[in-house]
Scaffold this motif. Structure first.
Motif, mmCIF file in Angstrom:
data_model
loop_
_atom_site.group_PDB
_atom_site.id
_atom_site.type_symbol
_atom_site.label_atom_id
_atom_site.label_comp_id
_atom_site.label_asym_id
_atom_site.label_seq_id
_atom_site.Cartn_x
_atom_site.Cartn_y
_atom_site.Cartn_z
ATOM 1 N N LEU A 82 -7.436 28.242 -0.953
ATOM 2 C CA LEU A 82 -7.314 28.381 0.498
ATOM 3 C C LEU A 82 -8.019 29.668 0.918
ATOM 4 C CD1 LEU A 82 -3.644 27.250 1.224
ATOM 5 C CD2 LEU A 82 -5.736 25.886 1.033
ATOM 6 N N PHE A 83 -8.936 29.544 1.831
ATOM 7 C CA PHE A 83 -9.790 30.649 2.250
ATOM 8 C C PHE A 83 -8.974 31.864 2.674
ATOM 9 C CE2 PHE A 83 -11.873 32.841 5.816
ATOM 10 C CZ PHE A 83 -13.064 33.238 5.228
ATOM 11 N N GLU A 84 -7.924 31.654 3.468
ATOM 12 C CA GLU A 84 -7.135 32.758 3.987
ATOM 13 C C GLU A 84 -6.469 33.542 2.859
ATOM 14 O OE1 GLU A 84 -7.947 29.855 7.060
ATOM 15 O OE2 GLU A 84 -7.130 29.675 5.026
ATOM 16 N N GLU A 85 -6.005 32.842 1.826
ATOM 17 C CA GLU A 85 -5.384 33.528 0.695
ATOM 18 C C GLU A 85 -6.433 34.269 -0.125
ATOM 19 O OE1 GLU A 85 -1.513 30.642 -0.018
ATOM 20 O OE2 GLU A 85 -3.308 30.344 -1.256
ATOM 21 N N MET A 86 -7.626 33.697 -0.243
ATOM 22 C CA MET A 86 -8.704 34.368 -0.973
ATOM 23 C C MET A 86 -9.123 35.648 -0.263
ATOM 24 S SD MET A 86 -12.488 32.930 -1.960
ATOM 25 C CE MET A 86 -12.998 32.920 -0.223
ATOM 26 N N VAL A 87 -9.172 35.626 1.074
ATOM 27 C CA VAL A 87 -9.538 36.823 1.839
ATOM 28 C C VAL A 87 -8.510 37.926 1.628
ATOM 29 C CG1 VAL A 87 -9.798 37.741 4.179
ATOM 30 C CG2 VAL A 87 -10.896 35.584 3.553
ATOM 31 N N ARG A 88 -7.231 37.551 1.585
ATOM 32 C CA ARG A 88 -6.173 38.549 1.409
ATOM 33 C C ARG A 88 -6.194 39.154 0.008
ATOM 34 N NH1 ARG A 88 -2.984 34.859 4.483
ATOM 35 N NH2 ARG A 88 -2.053 34.013 2.581
ATOM 36 N N ASP A 89 -6.526 38.365 -0.991
ATOM 37 C CA ASP A 89 -6.493 38.855 -2.370
ATOM 38 C C ASP A 89 -7.656 38.251 -3.156
ATOM 39 O OD1 ASP A 89 -5.819 39.914 -4.797
ATOM 40 O OD2 ASP A 89 -3.962 38.790 -5.063
ATOM 41 N N PRO A 90 -8.892 38.701 -2.886
ATOM 42 C CA PRO A 90 -10.055 38.080 -3.528
ATOM 43 C C PRO A 90 -10.077 38.249 -5.047
ATOM 44 C CG PRO A 90 -10.691 40.067 -2.336
ATOM 45 C CD PRO A 90 -9.277 39.775 -1.959
ATOM 46 N N GLU A 91 -9.586 39.375 -5.532
ATOM 47 C CA GLU A 91 -9.693 39.634 -6.966
ATOM 48 C C GLU A 91 -8.887 38.640 -7.793
ATOM 49 O OE1 GLU A 91 -9.384 43.337 -10.167
ATOM 50 O OE2 GLU A 91 -9.085 43.691 -8.011
ATOM 51 N N SER A 92 -7.639 38.388 -7.389
ATOM 52 C CA SER A 92 -6.808 37.469 -8.174
ATOM 53 C C SER A 92 -7.333 36.044 -8.098
ATOM 54 C CB SER A 92 -5.352 37.531 -7.706
ATOM 55 O OG SER A 92 -5.226 37.017 -6.386
ATOM 56 N N HIS A 93 -7.860 35.643 -6.929
ATOM 57 C CA HIS A 93 -8.413 34.294 -6.813
ATOM 58 C C HIS A 93 -9.716 34.168 -7.594
ATOM 59 C CE1 HIS A 93 -5.628 32.305 -4.060
ATOM 60 N NE2 HIS A 93 -5.470 33.487 -3.504
ATOM 61 N N PHE A 94 -10.483 35.235 -7.653
ATOM 62 C CA PHE A 94 -11.695 35.226 -8.470
ATOM 63 C C PHE A 94 -11.333 35.088 -9.943
ATOM 64 C CE2 PHE A 94 -15.073 37.492 -10.816
ATOM 65 C CZ PHE A 94 -16.165 36.725 -10.437
ATOM 66 N N GLN A 95 -10.299 35.781 -10.363
ATOM 67 C CA GLN A 95 -9.852 35.671 -11.749
ATOM 68 C C GLN A 95 -9.364 34.250 -12.040
ATOM 69 O OE1 GLN A 95 -7.207 38.756 -13.091
ATOM 70 N NE2 GLN A 95 -6.418 37.529 -14.790
ATOM 71 N N GLY A 96 -8.648 33.653 -11.085
ATOM 72 C CA GLY A 96 -8.203 32.279 -11.277
ATOM 73 C C GLY A 96 -9.368 31.317 -11.401
ATOM 74 N N LEU A 97 -10.429 31.578 -10.659
ATOM 75 C CA LEU A 97 -11.621 30.734 -10.753
ATOM 76 C C LEU A 97 -12.274 30.877 -12.124
ATOM 77 C CD1 LEU A 97 -13.782 28.893 -9.549
ATOM 78 C CD2 LEU A 97 -14.874 30.932 -8.588
ATOM 79 N N LEU A 98 -12.348 32.106 -12.643
ATOM 80 C CA LEU A 98 -12.928 32.311 -13.973
ATOM 81 C C LEU A 98 -12.120 31.556 -15.027
ATOM 82 C CD1 LEU A 98 -13.795 36.145 -13.869
ATOM 83 C CD2 LEU A 98 -15.297 34.194 -13.404
ATOM 84 N N GLU A 99 -10.797 31.592 -14.902
ATOM 85 C CA GLU A 99 -9.943 30.873 -15.851
ATOM 86 C C GLU A 99 -10.189 29.371 -15.753
ATOM 87 O OE1 GLU A 99 -6.058 32.120 -14.816
ATOM 88 O OE2 GLU A 99 -6.249 34.116 -15.736
ATOM 89 N N PHE A 100 -10.340 28.868 -14.531
ATOM 90 C CA PHE A 100 -10.617 27.443 -14.342
ATOM 91 C C PHE A 100 -11.940 27.056 -14.990
ATOM 92 C CE2 PHE A 100 -12.947 24.348 -11.677
ATOM 93 C CZ PHE A 100 -12.175 23.223 -11.913
#
Length: 294
Positions: A82-100
Motif C-alpha cells: 500500500l503506497f501510503e504505508e510505504m511512504v510512512r516507512d519506506p525502509e521496512s517495505h523495501f526490505q520486505g520487497l527484497l525478501e520477496f
C-alpha cells in the motif's frame, strides 16, 4: 509487485500527470471524470492520448485487477504494497520487497528520498516539438545508433525530468464532496480488495483522511450515502439497505437546520451512522460478490 494507492488520490495524481504530459485537455478533475462515458465510446479523446488510457475509474479498480494477477501467476508470486504505508516507512517495505525477491535483504539505496514528485508540464511548445516526427526519429533511431539504447533512454529520462520539461507543483486537494462521492463509489471494490488481501484496506485509505483532520459536512456525508442508496454499481439492493437508513437519518438532521447554518454537534452522530452503515454494506457486498449465483 503491485503498489496500490488510495484510488481517489491515484485518480487525482493521474489526472495531474496527464495534464503535465499534455494527454489531458480538461484541467478540472470532475470534468475529466464526467467525460469518461464519451471517451469509452471513442469520443472527445484528448490530443496525443492513447484512447485505451483516456479514462480514470477503471484504472483504480484494484479489486477487479489484483485477483486476475493472483489467478494468472499464483498468490505467492504477487507482492502487494500500500503506497501510503510505504511512504510512512519506506525502509521496512523495501526490505520486505527484497525478501520477496529472494535477494540480499541487507542492501540499502543511498537514500529513500522521494523521486519524481508532483509536477506539471513546463510549456506546450517544448512538448509539441518533442512529439514531432523529426524529434522522435532523432530520439529513437539516430541516438541509439550513435550512443546505444541504454544511454539514449537514460538521456531521455534525464531530459524528461529536468526543469526544461517540468516544474514542481503542490498537489491540489480533491474537493471534499467529490472525494466523498468517489470513496462511496469505490467502496465495494475496496471491500473486495480487502477480502482478497485479508486486511481492511478501507481503514488505511478512507479513514486516514478522517484521522488527518479532513473536514466533511453532513451534506457531504449524505451525498456519499446517496451514491449507495440510489444504486451503487455491482452492489445488491439488500447490501444498500443500511446505507439508505443512514441517508434518511442524515437528511432529516441536515434539513432540520437552516441552509446557512454550520455543522453542529449532530454531525458526529450522522457521520458515525454513515461509517457504520458503510462498513456493513461493504462487507455484505463482498460476501455477495464472492457467493456463487443461485
Amino acid at each position: 509487485m503491485a503498489v496500490l494507492r488510495n484510488p481517489v488520490d491515484m485518480i487525482a495524481s493521474l489526472h495531474a500527470h496527464k495534464l503535465g504530459a499534455g494527454t489531458e485537455d480538461l484541467p478540472d478533475l470532475e470534468d475529466a471524470l464526467a467525460a469518461e462515458d464519451d471517451r469509452h465510446a471513442g469520443r472527445h479523446i484528448p490530443r496525443d492520448s492513447n484512447p485505451m488510457l483516456a479514462t480514470y475509474r477503471d484504472r483504480a479498480r484494484y479489486g477487479e485487477q489484483i485477483p486476475r494477477w493472483l489467478d494468472a501467476v499464483g498468490r505467492e508470486q504477487v507482492h502487494v504494497i500500500l503506497f501510503e504505508e510505504m511512504v510512512r516507512d519506506p525502509e521496512s517495505h523495501f526490505q520486505g520487497l527484497l525478501e520477496f525477491l529472494g535477494v540480499d535483504r541487507s542492501y540499502r539505496p543511498p537514500t529513500f528520498a522521494a523521486y519524481n514528485q508532483a509536477h506539471s508540464g513546463r510549456g506546450s511548445l517544448v512538448r509539441r516539438i518533442a512529439l514531432t516526427r523529426p524529434a522522435q526519429l532523432l530520439a529513437w533511431r539516430v541516438l541509439p545508433a550513435l550512443i546505444g539504447d541504454g544511454r539514449t533512454r537514460a538521456l531521455s529520462r534525464r531530459l524528461g525530468h529536468s526543469l526544461l520539461r517540468r516544474r514542481p507543483v503542490t498537489p491540489a486537494e480533491v474537493p471534499a464532496e467529490l472525494r466523498a462521492r468517489l470513496e462511496a463509489e469505490f467502496a465495494p471494490d475496496v471491500a473486495r480488495l480487502s477480502e482478497v488481501l485479508g486486511r481492511d484496506v478501507a481503514a488505511v485509505w478512507f479513514d486516514a483522511h478522517e484521522a488527518k483532520g479532513t473536514q466533511r459536512s453532513e451534506a457531504v456525508a449524505v451525498s456519499g450515502a446517496a451514491v449507495y442508496a440510489s444504486g451503487s454499481p455491482g452492489c445488491p439492493a439488500r447490501a444498500r439497505r443500511p446505507l439508505r437508513s443512514a441517508w434518511c437519518r442524515c437528511s432529516r438532521s441536515a434539513a432540520a437546520r437552516s441552509p446557512s447554518s454550520t455543522a453542529t454537534s449532530s454531525e458526529p452522530t450522522c457521520r458515525a451512522a454513515w461509517d457504520s452503515a458503510a462498513r456493513t454494506a461493504m462487507k455484505t457486498c463482498a460476501v455477495l460478490a464472492s457467493s456463487p449465483p443461485r
